[in-house]
Design a protein around this motif. Structure first.
Motif, PDB file in Angstrom:
ATOM      1  N   LYS A 270       9.833  -1.170  -7.201  1.00 14.94           N
ATOM      2  CA  LYS A 270       9.897  -2.633  -7.130  1.00 14.94           C
ATOM      3  C   LYS A 270       9.269  -3.214  -5.873  1.00 14.94           C
ATOM      4  N   ASN A 271       9.240  -2.471  -4.779  1.00 17.47           N
ATOM      5  CA  ASN A 271       8.692  -3.017  -3.531  1.00 17.47           C
ATOM      6  C   ASN A 271       8.372  -1.896  -2.552  1.00 17.47           C
ATOM      7  N   GLY A 272       7.712  -2.252  -1.457  1.00 15.17           N
ATOM      8  CA  GLY A 272       7.318  -1.276  -0.449  1.00 15.17           C
ATOM      9  C   GLY A 272       8.490  -0.693   0.302  1.00 15.17           C
ATOM     10  N   LYS A 273       9.538  -1.486   0.469  1.00 16.08           N
ATOM     11  CA  LYS A 273      10.729  -0.995   1.172  1.00 16.08           C
ATOM     12  C   LYS A 273      11.338   0.176   0.413  1.00 16.08           C
ATOM     13  N   GLN A 274      11.392   0.059  -0.900  1.00 15.69           N
ATOM     14  CA  GLN A 274      11.892   1.151  -1.743  1.00 15.69           C
ATOM     15  C   GLN A 274      10.954   2.351  -1.655  1.00 15.69           C
ATOM     16  N   ALA A 275       9.639   2.077  -1.629  1.00 12.81           N
ATOM     17  CA  ALA A 275       8.652   3.162  -1.575  1.00 12.81           C
ATOM     18  C   ALA A 275       8.743   3.936  -0.274  1.00 12.81           C
ATOM     19  N   ALA A 276       9.026   3.243   0.845  1.00 12.46           N
ATOM     20  CA  ALA A 276       9.061   3.888   2.159  1.00 12.46           C
ATOM     21  C   ALA A 276      10.178   4.921   2.267  1.00 12.46           C
ATOM     22  N   LYS A 277      11.155   4.834   1.390  1.00 13.89           N
ATOM     23  CA  LYS A 277      12.275   5.791   1.410  1.00 13.89           C
ATOM     24  C   LYS A 277      11.943   7.072   0.654  1.00 13.89           C
ATOM     25  N   ILE A 278      10.795   7.072  -0.044  1.00 12.81           N
ATOM     26  CA  ILE A 278      10.403   8.235  -0.841  1.00 12.81           C
ATOM     27  C   ILE A 278       9.609   9.202   0.022  1.00 12.81           C
ATOM     28  N   GLU A 279       9.938  10.467  -0.061  1.00 12.26           N
ATOM     29  CA  GLU A 279       9.225  11.481   0.717  1.00 12.26           C
ATOM     30  C   GLU A 279       7.742  11.501   0.344  1.00 12.26           C
ATOM     31  N   GLY A 280       6.902  11.448   1.356  1.00 18.28           N
ATOM     32  CA  GLY A 280       5.458  11.474   1.125  1.00 18.28           C
ATOM     33  C   GLY A 280       4.806  10.110   1.192  1.00 18.28           C
TER      34      GLY A 280
END
Length: 309
Positions: A270-280
């Motif tokens: 949904k957003n970059g903040k959520q993406a930043a929590k994903i490894e890699g």
């Protein structure tokens, strides 16, 4: 105003100077002359010479009611030019009156310092080996069917717009921005234009665009766990491929890692903040995720697609 005419020729010597840029015009270089009555002798004329680029800059500053070059017919000497110079002038005239085509000159690629960002990993690069002769890759897809249509200066704008639509429908990876996409289509049209017969083969134009921008035609379907994430994942895959083609292996590896992470995600991103929590996925790529989700594209990707870097 009506007494002004224009001509184009190759400089007979290296003594003339561009009226706009003040540069010396080399012998044999293409130059454009603005011919007007001499203020000193009513029966004589005088010419102001310009290099092509500065000439069109000068025209932009002319009064609205001043006579300008509108078509190739307004340039005496056009038919005496080499074909590549005719193509350049035609594209410049079209670019001046219509934003659907731009003219770009090849510039030497400067050597860049490699700077790592948050997404990059340390990569051991082996010393370069002597390159072996490798045959050129042949496009696996069949050439597009020939589609010859009438073409004149007045047709180019409409043809560029319709060619862009056709290319996208065929799976060619055209720039998302319509203006940049029409520019690319217009350039392909100018290159394939048969002026002698007043026609252009749209099939040839499609082959040119496919070779330049790539295509999904005949490509393998990439597996993505959550279909809602497919457009975003494919954008990072394409961006990674561009980096590898640009011989920037570290960024290519980092972006491919982001592509894999998004492809394997089981829930919609949904957003970059959520993406930043994903490894890699680091901060740089997380900001690209936000950019894509808000605009439907990534500026860096569009820059690659347009061929400007």
């Amino acid at each position: 105003m009506s007494n002004i005419t224009y001509s184009v020729e190759y400089a007979k010597s290296g003594r003339s100077t561009c009226k706009k840029s003040k540069e010396k015009i080399p012998q044999g270089a293409m130059r454009i002359g603005k011919i007007q009555p001499s203020p000193f002798d009513p029966e004589a004329t005088m010419a102001s010479w310009f290099l092509p680029g500065p000439f069109f800059e000068m025209m932009r500053k002319m009064r609205k009611d001043s006579k300008k070059v509108e078509t190739i017919e307004d340039l005496d000497g056009y038919t005496e030019l080499k074909e590549e110079d005719q193509n350049e002038l035609t594209a410049r005239i079209l670019s001046f009156w219509d934003t659907t085509v731009t003219v770009t000159k090849k510039k030497p690629t400067p050597k860049k310092r490699v700077i790592k960002d948050e997404d990059e990993e340390d990569v051991k690069v082996s010393p370069p080996k002597k390159a072996k002769a490798v045959p050129k890759k042949v496009n696996k897809n069949d050439p597009h069917a020939s589609d010859v249509v009438p073409c004149s200066n007045s047709d180019l704008k409409g043809l560029a717009a319709s060619l862009l639509v056709k290319a996208r429908q065929d799976g060619i990876k055209m720039p998302t921005d319509d203006v940049i996409g029409r520019q690319a289509a217009g350039t392909a049209l100018v290159q394939a234009w048969d002026r002698g017969n007043g026609t252009v083969d749209l099939g040839t134009c499609m082959d040119t665009l496919e070779g330049t921008h790539g295509t999904t035609r005949g490509a393998k379907v990439i597996y993505v766990v959550c279909e809602e994430n497919r457009p975003l994942a494919l954008a990072f895959k394409e961006l990674s491929d561009f980096q590898f083609k640009s011989k920037n292996a570290m960024k290519g590896i980092a972006l491919n890692k982001v592509f894999r992470a998004i492809s394997n995600l089981e829930v919609p991103l949904k957003n970059g903040k959520q993406a930043a929590k994903i490894e890699g996925i680091g901060k740089s790529s997380a900001s690209k995720v936000d950019e894509f989700l808000m605009s439907g594209t990534i500026h860096e990707l569009e820059t690659f697609r347009s061929g400007t870097i």
